[in-house]
Every structure is written in structure tokens, then in C-alpha cells.
Design a protein around this motif. Structure first.
Motif, PDB file in Angstrom:
ATOM      1  N   ARG A  87      -4.317  -6.730  -5.170  1.00  0.00           N
ATOM      2  CA  ARG A  87      -3.472  -5.802  -4.418  1.00  0.00           C
ATOM      3  C   ARG A  87      -3.295  -6.287  -2.973  1.00  0.00           C
ATOM      4  O   ARG A  87      -2.200  -6.192  -2.421  1.00  0.00           O
ATOM      5  CB  ARG A  87      -4.110  -4.410  -4.428  1.00  0.00           C
ATOM      6  CG  ARG A  87      -3.396  -3.400  -3.512  1.00  0.00           C
ATOM      7  CD  ARG A  87      -1.951  -3.134  -3.924  1.00  0.00           C
ATOM      8  NE  ARG A  87      -1.907  -2.499  -5.222  1.00  0.00           N
ATOM      9  CZ  ARG A  87      -1.989  -1.170  -5.387  1.00  0.00           C
ATOM     10  NH1 ARG A  87      -2.119  -0.376  -4.351  1.00  0.00           N
ATOM     11  NH2 ARG A  87      -1.931  -0.675  -6.601  1.00  0.00           N
TER      12      ARG A  87
ATOM     13  N   LYS B 140      -5.904   0.724   4.182  1.00  0.00           N
ATOM     14  CA  LYS B 140      -4.707   1.346   3.601  1.00  0.00           C
ATOM     15  C   LYS B 140      -4.871   1.595   2.104  1.00  0.00           C
ATOM     16  O   LYS B 140      -4.189   2.438   1.530  1.00  0.00           O
ATOM     17  CB  LYS B 140      -3.476   0.466   3.841  1.00  0.00           C
ATOM     18  CG  LYS B 140      -3.125   0.286   5.300  1.00  0.00           C
ATOM     19  CD  LYS B 140      -2.813   1.619   5.980  1.00  0.00           C
ATOM     20  CE  LYS B 140      -1.473   2.189   5.517  1.00  0.00           C
ATOM     21  NZ  LYS B 140      -1.131   3.440   6.246  1.00  0.00           N
ATOM     22  N   ALA B 141      -5.739   0.838   1.455  1.00  0.00           N
ATOM     23  CA  ALA B 141      -6.013   1.043   0.030  1.00  0.00           C
ATOM     24  C   ALA B 141      -7.490   0.775  -0.227  1.00  0.00           C
ATOM     25  O   ALA B 141      -8.024  -0.236   0.236  1.00  0.00           O
ATOM     26  CB  ALA B 141      -5.150   0.133  -0.835  1.00  0.00           C
TER      27      ALA B 141
ATOM     28  N   LYS C  96      -7.977  12.085  -3.893  1.00  0.00           N
ATOM     29  CA  LYS C  96      -6.669  11.430  -3.863  1.00  0.00           C
ATOM     30  C   LYS C  96      -5.622  12.217  -3.072  1.00  0.00           C
ATOM     31  O   LYS C  96      -4.813  11.633  -2.345  1.00  0.00           O
ATOM     32  CB  LYS C  96      -6.179  11.172  -5.285  1.00  0.00           C
ATOM     33  CG  LYS C  96      -6.815   9.951  -5.925  1.00  0.00           C
ATOM     34  CD  LYS C  96      -6.199   9.643  -7.284  1.00  0.00           C
ATOM     35  CE  LYS C  96      -6.780   8.351  -7.851  1.00  0.00           C
ATOM     36  NZ  LYS C  96      -6.195   8.015  -9.166  1.00  0.00           N
TER      37      LYS C  96
ATOM     38  N   LYS D 114      -3.825  10.694   0.230  1.00  0.00           N
ATOM     39  CA  LYS D 114      -2.378  10.458   0.279  1.00  0.00           C
ATOM     40  C   LYS D 114      -1.764  11.073   1.521  1.00  0.00           C
ATOM     41  O   LYS D 114      -0.868  10.490   2.156  1.00  0.00           O
ATOM     42  CB  LYS D 114      -1.712  11.025  -0.976  1.00  0.00           C
ATOM     43  CG  LYS D 114      -0.233  10.712  -1.090  1.00  0.00           C
ATOM     44  CD  LYS D 114       0.340  11.221  -2.399  1.00  0.00           C
ATOM     45  CE  LYS D 114       1.831  10.887  -2.500  1.00  0.00           C
ATOM     46  NZ  LYS D 114       2.410  11.383  -3.789  1.00  0.00           N
TER      47      LYS D 114
ATOM     48  N   GLU E 109      -4.423   5.069   0.168  1.00  0.00           N
ATOM     49  CA  GLU E 109      -4.413   5.068  -1.280  1.00  0.00           C
ATOM     50  C   GLU E 109      -5.813   4.764  -1.789  1.00  0.00           C
ATOM     51  O   GLU E 109      -6.459   3.826  -1.324  1.00  0.00           O
ATOM     52  CB  GLU E 109      -3.435   4.005  -1.797  1.00  0.00           C
ATOM     53  CG  GLU E 109      -3.329   3.955  -3.307  1.00  0.00           C
ATOM     54  CD  GLU E 109      -2.408   2.842  -3.786  1.00  0.00           C
ATOM     55  OE1 GLU E 109      -2.011   2.875  -4.963  1.00  0.00           O
ATOM     56  OE2 GLU E 109      -2.101   1.933  -2.984  1.00  0.00           O
TER      57      GLU E 109
ATOM     58  N   LEU F  44      -8.137   4.222  -5.408  1.00  0.00           N
ATOM     59  CA  LEU F  44      -7.988   3.946  -6.836  1.00  0.00           C
ATOM     60  C   LEU F  44      -9.353   3.692  -7.469  1.00  0.00           C
ATOM     61  O   LEU F  44     -10.184   2.971  -6.906  1.00  0.00           O
ATOM     62  CB  LEU F  44      -7.092   2.725  -7.063  1.00  0.00           C
ATOM     63  CG  LEU F  44      -5.684   2.829  -6.465  1.00  0.00           C
ATOM     64  CD1 LEU F  44      -5.629   2.036  -5.166  1.00  0.00           C
ATOM     65  CD2 LEU F  44      -4.646   2.327  -7.436  1.00  0.00           C
TER      66      LEU F  44
END
Length: 332
Positions: A43, A120-121, A142, A146, A151, A153
Motif C-alpha cells: 500500500r 495515513k493508513a 474504523k 475515517k 485508514e 485495516l
């Protein structure tokens, strides 16, 4: 790889762009961890961002336990080495203390990951929990994440494949806990498959009583301290000397034999790994290992630790064990 050590109250300005991270304790950096890290790294590459790892020191298990636990699969230096090999740009080591423990999940996401490190993720194992009382979960966080532009996961860690025998561990997640159990049971080959490498012990060679040298088998002694303890006994091993930057390996693997335990014949009560390098002189390596950092990998179990009636009896058994180790190394 840039290593950043941080604790609450400090201002981190060491990252000047948005990043993608994988988060966890990464005790072992095993195949399950590698899967998580590779997904997060992909990613980062797709988004043209740096790739980071967020981990904690001390290990939360150490922080919450009042006893000195012996559970670690690797030490911090070896963890850095394994992560660097996987192409991590930033290793962020957060001090696990009372302040961090008492942060709510939302505070951890916004005040630590987003504000301090421009995350950011965030990728984690699907069962990762964080924040005060471990109330934060991937799914539960989540919506808030957001809202703040972060983000998160969850990743299903790799499953162990059934091998249709008594040691089958099908349908279990590859985890540090599973690997610890295998090593404690002496199942080194299965543990190797889950780790992706031989399990080993790293540390500084300390000066012992030099009884091995007196017996004709000089050893490099490493205090196992908080390392996980496999069954006590004699193992076929291999040893590497590590240079001063603690990451790169300085020598090729040297064939060796090791004893792990309390040395009941000449015991002083401590648990060490004592390693005798076989045919050391032919490897063009300095035989004085004192003060050097080494890694010793366990390859095969020879016999259980036992107490001998005399030093002569012990010396005879060491000769027999060493012959077995030499034969093993010759076949490799």
C-alpha cells in the motif's frame, strides 16, 4: 531504516511526509508478521509513501507483569535487523508506560499516530487491540479513524497448513504464542516453518568460569535472560558474530554445538547457552569472542541435559555429542 524512539510528552518532528504503517509487537517477526508487513508495504508503494512499523518497548507483557518473564523469541536488536531486511523505512518504537496505557483508543489514533507520525493508513492483525483497557479494535475504530482521515485495516494472518500428521496445526493463525509453544516442546522444525528461519538466541558473549576450556571444549556463553527457554539439553547449532552496528552479520555461519540449561554437573544456577564452535581455527576467525555480540541458531536436538558423576565422564560425553554435531554439519 531510520529508528525513532518516542514517548508521550515528546514532540516528534522526524517524519516530514505522510506514511503507511504496520503496527504490533512483532515478537518473532514470523511468517504471519511478514504477510502483514508485505501488505502494508505494498500500500505504501502504491501511494508513493514511506513504509513504517510502529512497535512498543517494553513489550506490554513485560509492562503488565510483576514477574520477570522469559518469553521473548528475539531481542530488540534482532527485531531491528529482521525488519530492516524487509525494507522498512521508519521503525517507530513507542515507550509503553502509564501515560500510553491510559490513552483512549481515539486519543491513540489522533494524538499519537496522526499528530506525531503523520500516519495515513494503519495495518494490523485483525485481532489487534489498543488503547486503555485494550478497548480499541480494528472494526470498532474504523468510523472515528475515517473522520480524522486515517485508514485502518485488519489483516488475517497466514494460516498453518495441515500436514496430515500428529503435529498438524491446521486452521490456527501463525502467532508468536503458537511458535513459543512449539519451541518449548522442542518442535524446532515446525517452529522454523512458521518463523521462516531457524530460531536463535542473540546476545553478548560473557566470561564464564572457563570450565569448557579446561575440558578442551572452549565455549561462548550467552545469558538467556528474558529469552524463551527450550527443553534443556545439547543442540547442534550454528553461530554468527555480529558487528558493532548490531544489524549486519560479520562472519559466515560457523558450525557449532551448544548446551542450554543450568549445567548440573558444574552448576552455578543460571540458565545460559554455551556454544562450542567446531574447528574454529579453519574459519579464519578470532577465537576470542568475549564482548562480541553473537547469534546462535538451534538446528537439531541431541540429548537432554543430565548430571554426570565426574568431569571425566562429562568430557567423554561432550566428545560423543561433538562427534554427532560434526556428522550433522557434514551432511548439510
Amino acid at each position: 531504516m531510520k529508528v525513532i524512539k518516542w514517548k508521550i510528552g515528546e514532540n516528534s518532528s522526524q517524519i516530514d511526509k505522510d506514511i503507511v504503517v504496520a503496527i504490533g509487537n512483532f515478537d518473532g517477526v514470523h511468517n504471519g508478521h511478514v504477510k502483514l508487513l508485505e501488505i502494508a508495504k505494498l500500500r505504501a508503494i502504491e501511494n508513493k509513501m514511506p513504509f513504517g512499523v510502529v512497535t512498543f518497548d517494553p513489550h506490554p507483557r513485560d509492562f503488565f507483569s510483576s514477574k520477570s518473564a522469559s518469553f521473548k523469541l528475539l531481542d530488540n536488536y534482532e527485531k531491528e535487523y529482521q525488519l530492516a531486511k524487509l525494507g522498512v523505512d521508519y521503525l517507530i518504537i513507542i515507550n509503553f508506560n502509564e501515560e500510553l496505557k491510559n490513552l483512549s483508543p481515539n486519543e491513540f489514533l489522533s494524538n499519537v499516530l496522526l499528530k506525531q507520525f503523520r500516519v495515513k493508513a494503519m495495518f494490523a492483525g485483525f485481532n489487534f487491540k489498543f488503547g486503555k483497557n485494550r478497548e480499541g479494535t480494528i472494526e470498532g475504530a474504523k468510523k472515528y479513524a475515517k473522520e480524522i482521515g486515517l485508514e485502518i485495516l485488519g489483516v488475517d494472518l497466514a494460516q498453518i497448513k495441515s500436514n496430515n500428521d500428529s503435529d498438524s496445526l491446521s486452521d490456527q493463525i501463525i502467532s508468536s504464542q503458537v511458535i513459543r509453544g512449539l519451541i518449548k516442546d522442542g518442535k524446532l522444525d515446525i517452529a522454523k516453518n512458521l518463523l521462516g528461519r531457524n530460531w536463535g538466541i542473540t546476545g553478548i558473549v560473557i566470561k564464564g568460569k572457563q570450565q569448557g576450556r579446561e575440558l578442551g571444549f572452549p565455549t561462548a556463553n550467552v545469558d538467556m535472560k528474558t529469552f524463551l527457554k527450550p527443553p534443556f539439553g545439547v543442540y547442534v547449532t550454528r553461530l554468527k558474530i555480529i558487528n558493532d552496528d548490531q544489524l549486519e552479520k560479520e562472519t559466515d555461519w560457523l558450525p557449532s554445538i551448544s548446551n542450554i540449561g543450568t549445567r548440573p554437573t558444574v552448576s552455578d544456577g543460571s540458565v545460559n547457552i554455551e556454544t562450542h564452535v567446531i574447528d574454529f581455527k579453519n574459519n579464519n576467525t578470532d577465537t576470542n569472542l568475549y564482548g562480541n555480540r553473537v547469534k546462535v541458531e538451534l538446528l537439531s536436538f541431541i540429548r537432554q541435559e543430565k548430571k554426570f558423576n565426574s568431569l571425566d565422564e562429562l568430557k567423554e560425553q561432550i566428545s560423543i555429542d561433538t562427534k554427532k554435531a560434526i556428522d550433522f554439519h557434514k551432511l548439510k
